[in-house]
Motif scaffolding. Structure first.
Motif, PDB file in Angstrom:
ATOM      1  N   ASN A 112     -18.184  -7.298   3.362  1.00  0.00           N
ATOM      2  CA  ASN A 112     -18.746  -6.805   3.592  1.00  0.00           C
ATOM      3  C   ASN A 112     -17.797  -5.231   2.682  1.00  0.00           C
ATOM      4  OD1 ASN A 112     -20.744  -8.241   3.454  1.00  0.00           O
ATOM      5  ND2 ASN A 112     -21.470  -6.926   5.558  1.00  0.00           N
ATOM      6  N   ILE A 113     -16.888  -5.036   3.434  1.00  0.00           N
ATOM      7  CA  ILE A 113     -16.519  -4.162   2.598  1.00  0.00           C
ATOM      8  C   ILE A 113     -15.274  -4.478   1.712  1.00  0.00           C
ATOM      9  CG2 ILE A 113     -14.346  -2.436   3.463  1.00  0.00           C
ATOM     10  CD1 ILE A 113     -14.936  -3.393   6.117  1.00  0.00           C
ATOM     11  N   TRP A 114     -15.628  -5.678   1.579  1.00  0.00           N
ATOM     12  CA  TRP A 114     -14.565  -6.200   0.312  1.00  0.00           C
ATOM     13  C   TRP A 114     -15.626  -5.786  -0.773  1.00  0.00           C
ATOM     14  CZ3 TRP A 114      -9.941  -6.659  -2.039  1.00  0.00           C
ATOM     15  CH2 TRP A 114      -9.523  -7.744  -2.930  1.00  0.00           C
ATOM     16  N   ASN A 139      12.688  -2.533  -3.640  1.00  0.00           N
ATOM     17  CA  ASN A 139      10.780  -3.091  -4.143  1.00  0.00           C
ATOM     18  C   ASN A 139      11.065  -4.073  -2.752  1.00  0.00           C
ATOM     19  OD1 ASN A 139      11.450  -1.713  -6.511  1.00  0.00           O
ATOM     20  ND2 ASN A 139      12.737  -2.226  -7.575  1.00  0.00           N
ATOM     21  N   ILE A 140      12.127  -4.583  -2.337  1.00  0.00           N
ATOM     22  CA  ILE A 140      11.060  -6.030  -1.650  1.00  0.00           C
ATOM     23  C   ILE A 140      10.912  -5.578  -0.343  1.00  0.00           C
ATOM     24  CG2 ILE A 140      12.990  -7.495  -0.090  1.00  0.00           C
ATOM     25  CD1 ILE A 140      15.406  -7.495  -1.905  1.00  0.00           C
ATOM     26  N   HIS A 141      10.889  -3.991  -0.337  1.00  0.00           N
ATOM     27  CA  HIS A 141      10.274  -3.574   1.005  1.00  0.00           C
ATOM     28  C   HIS A 141       8.406  -3.381   0.775  1.00  0.00           C
ATOM     29  CE1 HIS A 141       9.228  -0.592   4.317  1.00  0.00           C
ATOM     30  NE2 HIS A 141       8.834  -0.025   2.904  1.00  0.00           N
ATOM     31  N   TYR A 142       8.548  -3.269  -0.743  1.00  0.00           N
ATOM     32  CA  TYR A 142       7.164  -2.359  -1.282  1.00  0.00           C
ATOM     33  C   TYR A 142       6.535  -4.118  -1.303  1.00  0.00           C
ATOM     34  CZ  TYR A 142       8.274   2.320  -1.705  1.00  0.00           C
ATOM     35  OH  TYR A 142       8.381   3.580  -2.128  1.00  0.00           O
ATOM     36  N   LEU A 143       7.257  -5.265  -1.936  1.00  0.00           N
ATOM     37  CA  LEU A 143       7.291  -6.480  -1.859  1.00  0.00           C
ATOM     38  C   LEU A 143       6.814  -7.143  -1.171  1.00  0.00           C
ATOM     39  CD1 LEU A 143       6.715  -7.956  -5.167  1.00  0.00           C
ATOM     40  CD2 LEU A 143       8.319  -9.372  -4.014  1.00  0.00           C
ATOM     41  N   PHE A 144       7.170  -7.293   0.490  1.00  0.00           N
ATOM     42  CA  PHE A 144       6.438  -7.757   1.651  1.00  0.00           C
ATOM     43  C   PHE A 144       5.728  -6.908   2.346  1.00  0.00           C
ATOM     44  CE2 PHE A 144       7.564  -8.119   6.303  1.00  0.00           C
ATOM     45  CZ  PHE A 144       8.281  -8.883   6.096  1.00  0.00           C
ATOM     46  N   ASN A 145       5.534  -5.913   2.058  1.00  0.00           N
ATOM     47  CA  ASN A 145       4.563  -4.865   2.912  1.00  0.00           C
ATOM     48  C   ASN A 145       3.453  -5.410   2.054  1.00  0.00           C
ATOM     49  OD1 ASN A 145       5.909  -3.883   4.724  1.00  0.00           O
ATOM     50  ND2 ASN A 145       5.820  -1.289   3.924  1.00  0.00           N
ATOM     51  N   THR A 146       3.106  -5.702   0.323  1.00  0.00           N
ATOM     52  CA  THR A 146       1.873  -6.001  -0.529  1.00  0.00           C
ATOM     53  C   THR A 146       1.772  -7.545   0.273  1.00  0.00           C
ATOM     54  OG1 THR A 146       3.070  -4.566  -2.237  1.00  0.00           O
ATOM     55  CG2 THR A 146       0.838  -5.430  -2.514  1.00  0.00           C
ATOM     56  N   ALA A 147       2.623  -8.446   0.695  1.00  0.00           N
ATOM     57  CA  ALA A 147       2.452  -9.395   0.652  1.00  0.00           C
ATOM     58  C   ALA A 147       1.996  -9.998   2.103  1.00  0.00           C
ATOM     59  CB  ALA A 147       3.953 -10.088   0.154  1.00  0.00           C
ATOM     60  N   LEU A 148       1.981  -8.859   2.469  1.00  0.00           N
ATOM     61  CA  LEU A 148       1.867  -8.950   4.166  1.00  0.00           C
ATOM     62  C   LEU A 148       0.230  -7.949   4.056  1.00  0.00           C
ATOM     63  CD1 LEU A 148       2.962  -9.443   6.972  1.00  0.00           C
ATOM     64  CD2 LEU A 148       3.482  -7.333   7.373  1.00  0.00           C
ATOM     65  N   PHE A 149       0.233  -7.175   3.857  1.00  0.00           N
ATOM     66  CA  PHE A 149      -1.107  -7.163   3.366  1.00  0.00           C
ATOM     67  C   PHE A 149      -2.413  -7.742   3.068  1.00  0.00           C
ATOM     68  CE2 PHE A 149      -4.146  -4.489   1.066  1.00  0.00           C
ATOM     69  CZ  PHE A 149      -5.218  -3.784   1.961  1.00  0.00           C
ATOM     70  N   LEU A 150      -1.571  -8.047   2.040  1.00  0.00           N
ATOM     71  CA  LEU A 150      -2.943  -9.583   1.200  1.00  0.00           C
ATOM     72  C   LEU A 150      -3.391 -10.263   2.343  1.00  0.00           C
ATOM     73  CD1 LEU A 150      -1.242  -9.177  -2.091  1.00  0.00           C
ATOM     74  CD2 LEU A 150      -3.660  -8.474  -1.244  1.00  0.00           C
ATOM     75  N   ILE A 151      -2.621 -10.945   2.998  1.00  0.00           N
ATOM     76  CA  ILE A 151      -1.732 -12.662   3.415  1.00  0.00           C
ATOM     77  C   ILE A 151      -3.482 -11.606   4.864  1.00  0.00           C
ATOM     78  CG2 ILE A 151      -1.293 -13.613   5.092  1.00  0.00           C
ATOM     79  CD1 ILE A 151       1.177 -13.917   3.577  1.00  0.00           C
ATOM     80  N   ILE A 152      -2.602 -11.070   5.728  1.00  0.00           N
ATOM     81  CA  ILE A 152      -3.871 -10.575   6.129  1.00  0.00           C
ATOM     82  C   ILE A 152      -5.204 -10.393   5.817  1.00  0.00           C
ATOM     83  CG2 ILE A 152      -4.402  -8.407   8.174  1.00  0.00           C
ATOM     84  CD1 ILE A 152      -1.099  -8.138   8.725  1.00  0.00           C
ATOM     85  N   ILE A 210     -11.298 -12.146   5.876  1.00  0.00           N
ATOM     86  CA  ILE A 210     -12.325 -11.695   5.006  1.00  0.00           C
ATOM     87  C   ILE A 210     -12.724 -13.068   5.184  1.00  0.00           C
ATOM     88  CG2 ILE A 210     -12.240 -12.600   2.540  1.00  0.00           C
ATOM     89  CD1 ILE A 210     -11.504 -10.094   1.845  1.00  0.00           C
ATOM     90  N   ALA A 211     -11.470 -14.182   6.052  1.00  0.00           N
ATOM     91  CA  ALA A 211     -12.260 -15.501   5.842  1.00  0.00           C
ATOM     92  C   ALA A 211     -13.002 -15.401   7.388  1.00  0.00           C
ATOM     93  CB  ALA A 211     -10.991 -16.559   6.049  1.00  0.00           C
ATOM     94  N   ARG A 212     -12.512 -14.973   8.226  1.00  0.00           N
ATOM     95  CA  ARG A 212     -13.098 -14.763   9.124  1.00  0.00           C
ATOM     96  C   ARG A 212     -14.280 -13.726   9.914  1.00  0.00           C
ATOM     97  NH1 ARG A 212      -9.251 -17.362  12.799  1.00  0.00           N
ATOM     98  NH2 ARG A 212      -7.311 -18.360  10.896  1.00  0.00           N
ATOM     99  N   SER A 213     -14.237 -12.613   8.910  1.00  0.00           N
ATOM    100  CA  SER A 213     -15.093 -11.679  10.092  1.00  0.00           C
ATOM    101  C   SER A 213     -16.592 -11.261   8.574  1.00  0.00           C
ATOM    102  CB  SER A 213     -14.209 -10.281  10.233  1.00  0.00           C
ATOM    103  OG  SER A 213     -15.164  -9.195  10.102  1.00  0.00           O
TER     104      SER A 213
END
Ligand SMILES: CCCCCCCCCCCCCCCCCCCCCCCCCCCCCC(=O)SCCNC(=O)CCNC(=O)[C@H](O)C(C)(C)COP(=O)(O)OP(=O)(O)OC[C@H]1O[C@@H](n2cnc3c(N)ncnc32)[C@H](O)[C@@H]1OP(=O)(O)O
Ligand SMILES: NC(=O)C1=CN([C@@H]2O[C@H](COP(=O)(O)OP(=O)(O)OC[C@H]3O[C@@H](n4cnc5c(N)ncnc54)[C@H](OP(=O)(O)O)[C@@H]3O)[C@@H](O)[C@H]2O)C=CC1
Length: 515
Positions: free
Chosen positions: A491-493, A465-478, A483-486
């Motif tokens: 557009n994709i979003w 669960n920690i692994h999934y949570l960590f991966n999701t958080a990492l994905f969202l941050i990236i 989105i802020a820069r490109s």
């Protein structure tokens, strides 16, 4: 009646390296199958603040010797520890002890060695070559000696691809090496070591080859056999499956994978994993001791104790069997979920080392620092990576060892001896063996209780669960940063959001229509 067991009855046997992994299993089997043997002399050094007697007491009171005590209740009286350090002249053995050894010994099993891959040449030569030479000298003064069995390794000629049961010449004579080490200083020895070991990977395999040469040259008048085991693993059958007591070879890697430290390994999946159970090596060794003494072959016979040509298993299969066993019997307090993978490419291996090994260790150490504790994971991980780098040579190559002598020996045994001293690896079921091996690592190396399995499974679920949570958080941050820069990311979003909105609207509309 077993002829081999009967042969060892009434004999005085000398074992070097009896406190080691192989030596203990050898001693156990001898006492269990030939409880009427006269005495086993073992050359032992005091170690880690323990006297000889304490060391022997600890061995005899271990789980490995439980069956022996039933068959041979007076085992304590039949074992005679002799204080000896194989690094010293005459092994530092007292005059009286030496006299007794020389006049009484019937059989010698020479198991002692340094098996470290990174030992300085001087030390490796001292133990694996000079000590062997000294022991041969002692053996030549033993009037009652019937056989001298030298334990070498199947990897002593690992610079060759096909290896026969013969002794291959060394480019530099062992005697010359021993002589020159006497006057060369350590800095020069370190400098010339790579040149001397040539295309062998370490001082261990090189000095074991020199050791064989010494046996060949200086044991001419003795009745000798050489055993060459490949990678020695936990017991297969005897005295019970899965017994192991050190971290060498695969055992340390199994722990590292099971505890979630080892996540990727540079290994060739289809290369042969030439593992051999320690009880198989012991059975072959005892059979060879009997054959050498009774049949007195004209020349020194070498026996390959390997599994690859009779019952091959590759690293991929072995790795998968190990991982599958972790599902059933997970190790406690894992750092991460066991989920290792093999890579063959050096660059991708470096990438995975950085991402899967070092990064989590650094993050964990950061967490330890934040919570006021001492960081330790990065150091541990670096040590693991160093160990792996030393094993890589052996898990990225396959060798072919001919086994004519071993097969000949098998055919010389009576049906009863083939059963009692079984070394036919064709009967080995790898999945079953690996399951017992992993279980043995858990029980005898990690000293973990089987009652803790449900808790360990719970812990692994939490880690997932920690692994999934960590991966999701990492994905969202990236993603947020992108989105802020490109504009393209924005557009994709927008496309994804409007697609989801349309899909939901359609879904809602169709469900309203149905009502
Ligand atoms: C399609 C789908 C794809 C899926 C793919 C799935 C793949 C799945 C992959 C899953 C992987 C799962 C697990 C894999 C299991 C199988 C793989 C295992 C590979 C193993 C390969 C073994 C090859 C061995 C080859 C041997 C050939 C020769 C055989 C012989 O003749 S001799 C016996 C072998 N000798 C050794 O092994 C000795 C090696 N040891 C050394 O040389 C040294 O100890 C050292 C490693 C150099 C370390 O030296 P240091 O000075 O740094 O340390 P020290 O010795 O003082 O010890 C420090 C602490 O480390 C512990 N330790 C020691 N050795 C090991 C070890 N081997 N492993 C781990 N830890 C070790 C030691 O106990 C100390 O601990 P502390 O006391 O707590 O400090
Ligand atoms: N394990 C493996 O995978 C393989 C092992 N082999 C060979 O099998 C043999 C046994 O190996 P294994 O049991 O695994 O090794 P271990 O490291 O477990 O045992 C080595 C033994 O040698 C003894 N020893 C080392 N130095 C000295 C010394 N200076 N004086 C007295 N005794 C000493 C050790 O005593 P102490 O307890 O005091 O340290 C120990 O009993 C070796 O010859 C090795 O080359 C071959 C192929 C594979």
């Amino acid at each position: 009646m077993s002829m081999i067991a009967a042969f060892y009855g009434g004999k005085s046997i000398l074992i070097t390296g009896a406190t080691g992994f192989l030596g203990k299993v050898l001693m156990e089997k001898l006492f269990r199958t030939s409880p009427n043997l006269k005495v086993i002399y073992i050359l032992v050094r005091p170690k880690a603040g323990q006297t000889l007697q304490q060391r022997v007491f600890q061995i005899l009171n271990s789980k490995l010797f439980e069956k022996v005590k039933e068959v041979c209740p007076n085992v304590h009286e039949k074992i005679r520890p002799i204080c000896a350090d194989l690094n010293q002249n005459d092994f530092g053995i007292s005059k009286e002890d030496m006299q007794e050894l020389l006049s009484c010994t019937n059989i010698i099993f020479h198991c002692a060695a340094t098996v470290r891959f990174d030992d300085p040449l001087r030390h490796a030569v001292q133990l694996n070559v000079t000590a062997t030479q000294q022991l041969l000298q002692m053996a030549s003064e033993m009037p009652r000696l019937e056989a001298f069995i030298h334990i070498s390794t199947a990897y002593s000629n690992c610079n060759l691809k096909h290896i026969d049961e013969v002794i291959y010449p060394c480019p530099v004579e062992p005697k010359k090496i021993i002589d020159s080490l006497e006057w060369l200083d350590d800095a020069i020895v370190d400098e010339i070591t790579p040149k001397l070991i040539g295309d062998r990977p370490n001082t261990y395999t090189y000095t074991k080859a020199l050791g064989e040469m010494v046996v060949h040259q200086e044991g001419r008048n003795l009745n000798i056999a050489i055993i060459r085991p490949s990678i020695v693993g936990a017991t297969w059958q005897e005295p019970f499956p899965g017994w192991v007591d050190n971290l060498n070879g695969p055992s340390g890697m199994i722990i590292a994978a099971g505890k979630g430290f080892l996540r990727s390994l540079r290994a060739t999946p289809m290369a042969v994993a030439d593992l051999i159970p320690v009880d198989t090596v012991v059975n072959l060794t005892l059979a060879a001791g009997w054959y050498t003494a009774v049949h007195r072959p004209k020349s020194t016979l070498i026996y390959h104790c390997t599994s690859g040509n009779l019952n091959p298993c590759n690293w991929l299969k072995m790795g998968l069997y190990v991982l599958a066993t972790f599902e059933k019997v997970p190790f406690e307090k894992a750092f991460r979920r066991p989920n290792a993978d093999f890579t063959t490419n050096i660059l991708s291996n470096q990438y995975w080392n950085a991402v899967s090994h070092l990064a989590p260790a650094i993050i964990y150490d950061f967490y330890l620092r934040l919570t006021g504790r001492k960081p330790r994971m990065t150091k541990l991980m670096n040590r693991l990576l160093r160990t792996i780098s030393m094993l890589e040579y052996f898990i990225n190559r396959s060798w072919e060892w001919s086994t004519a002598n071993t097969e000949m020996l098998m055919s010389e045994l009576s049906p009863e001896d083939q059963r009692v001293f079984n070394f036919d690896v064709r009967q080995l079921n790898w999945l079953e063996y690996i399951e017992n091996y992993v279980l043995g690592v858990k029980k005898y190396l990690l000293k973990e209780d089987m009652a803790g399995i449900p808790k360990a499974k719970q812990h692994l679920k939490r880690l997932r669960n920690i692994h999934y949570l960590f991966n999701t958080a990492l994905f969202l941050i990236i993603w947020r940063l992108l989105i802020a820069r490109s504009q393209m990311a924005r557009n994709i979003w927008l496309f994804i959001v409007s697609f989801c909105y349309k899909f939901l609207s359609y879904f809602r509309a169709s469900s309203t229509l149905k009502v």
